[in-house]
Design an enzyme around this catalytic site. Structure first.
Site, PDB file in Angstrom:
ATOM      1  N   HIS A   1     -22.148  48.842 -30.815  1.00  0.00           N
ATOM      2  CA  HIS A   1     -21.737  49.497 -32.057  1.00  0.00           C
ATOM      3  C   HIS A   1     -22.751  49.304 -33.174  1.00  0.00           C
ATOM      4  CE1 HIS A   1     -17.984  50.510 -30.249  1.00  0.00           C
ATOM      5  NE2 HIS A   1     -17.606  49.256 -30.098  1.00  0.00           N
TER       6      HIS A   1
ATOM      7  N   ARG B   1     -25.544  42.011 -27.125  1.00  0.00           N
ATOM      8  CA  ARG B   1     -24.448  42.807 -26.569  1.00  0.00           C
ATOM      9  C   ARG B   1     -25.011  44.169 -26.180  1.00  0.00           C
ATOM     10  NH1 ARG B   1     -18.584  44.408 -29.139  1.00  0.00           N
ATOM     11  NH2 ARG B   1     -19.854  45.514 -30.696  1.00  0.00           N
TER      12      ARG B   1
ATOM     13  N   GLU C   1     -11.072  43.720 -23.139  1.00  0.00           N
ATOM     14  CA  GLU C   1     -10.686  44.545 -24.283  1.00  0.00           C
ATOM     15  C   GLU C   1      -9.552  45.517 -23.983  1.00  0.00           C
ATOM     16  OE1 GLU C   1     -14.431  45.755 -26.604  1.00  0.00           O
ATOM     17  OE2 GLU C   1     -15.091  45.762 -24.505  1.00  0.00           O
TER      18      GLU C   1
ATOM     19  N   ASP D   1     -10.429  46.154 -30.187  1.00  0.00           N
ATOM     20  CA  ASP D   1     -10.126  47.035 -29.061  1.00  0.00           C
ATOM     21  C   ASP D   1      -8.884  46.568 -28.316  1.00  0.00           C
ATOM     22  OD1 ASP D   1     -11.938  49.313 -28.719  1.00  0.00           O
ATOM     23  OD2 ASP D   1     -13.508  47.802 -28.666  1.00  0.00           O
TER      24      ASP D   1
END
Length: 258
Positions: A43, A68, A148, A174
């Site tokens: 993200h 990540r 998630e 999430d």
């Protein structure tokens, strides 16, 4: 001290969360009193080149570098390690098969299928032979499978049982969306907290490390009590906003007294 040494010490490790793909910004973030720095490709704005360059100031600051990767980009897990990352967080690991693919990219044979080529990583770690690197890498690098979704929760024990999966990382935002079946996004949703605690308990019982993203600092202690040890927080935007608010507040107070 390596990241895995810190996690094995069972004390909280707080990692900053970088989304700005600029090595100078990462350098400033790495100079702050966080235990580690995570570069977010999912993200955040980080990409292969910014990860390659951003790991340098983190290592120079003597801190673990975590990356990540984007969803399903297990090839990037290997690249992040070859760039010098200490750990990789893989989002949306929803099945044992996802976990096996992730582990294969993270670990050299016989555990996984990671290809040889630590061109950048070895010099960034310092002295050592190729044989030492081969023998030590699987034990030093940490693979975090993100939990998630309801599918991931259902498959948790199978994910934990996959050789080469060292840890789980819970994404509470999430997870709250999945838990509420799309009705809300709330990282501190009370209704899911018992299950959030059970994820940590099951992981630790399996001998795995645990991590979670902390949006509200006030709840960090509760997560630690549950058993989570890698605490991710402090994106550039949050830190700048809070720092600016504190600075401007102090100036306004001083002006008011004058």
């Amino acid at each position: 001290m390596t990241l895995i040494d810190r996690l094995a010490g069972d004390k909280p490790v707080v990692t900053a969360w970088s989304g700005v793909p600029d090595a100078l910004t990462v350098e400033i973030l790495a100079a702050q009193p966080f235990d580690a720095v995570t570069l977010d490709m999912q993200h955040g704005g980080h990409h292969e080149d910014s990860v390659l360059r951003g790991i340098v100031p983190i290592k120079r600051a003597g801190k673990p570098a975590i990356v990540r990767i984007p969803v399903g980009r297990f090839d990037m897990a290997s690249r992040a390690l070859d760039f010098g990352a200490d750990a990789v967080i893989a989002p949306m690991v929803n099945s044992a098969e996802d976990a096996r693919r992730f582990a294969a990219a993270m670990k050299y044979p016989p555990v996984g299928e990671r290809s040889w080529g630590p061109t950048f990583a070895m010099p960034r770690y310092g002295q050592g032979t190729q044989q030492q690197w081969l023998e030590e890498s699987n034990k030093r690098t940490v693979s975090f499978a993100m939990i998630e979704t309801r599918s991931a929760l259902d498959a948790l024990d199978d994910i934990l049982a996959v050789p080469g999966i060292d840890a789980v990382f819970l994404g509470p935002s999430d997870f709250s969306i999945a838990w509420s079946r799309g009705k809300t996004v709330n990282s501190t949703l009370e209704d899911m907290m018992e299950t959030v605690a059970s994820v940590a308990a099951r992981a630790r019982a399996a001998g795995k490390f645990t991590g979670i993203y902390v949006i509200d600092p006030a709840i960090a202690g509760r997560f630690v009590k549950m058993g989570y040890r890698l605490l991710a927080t402090g994106s550039e935007g949050q830190l700048i906003a809070r720092g600016a608010a504190a600075q401007l507040g102090a100036i306004s107070e001083s002006i008011g007294k004058a």
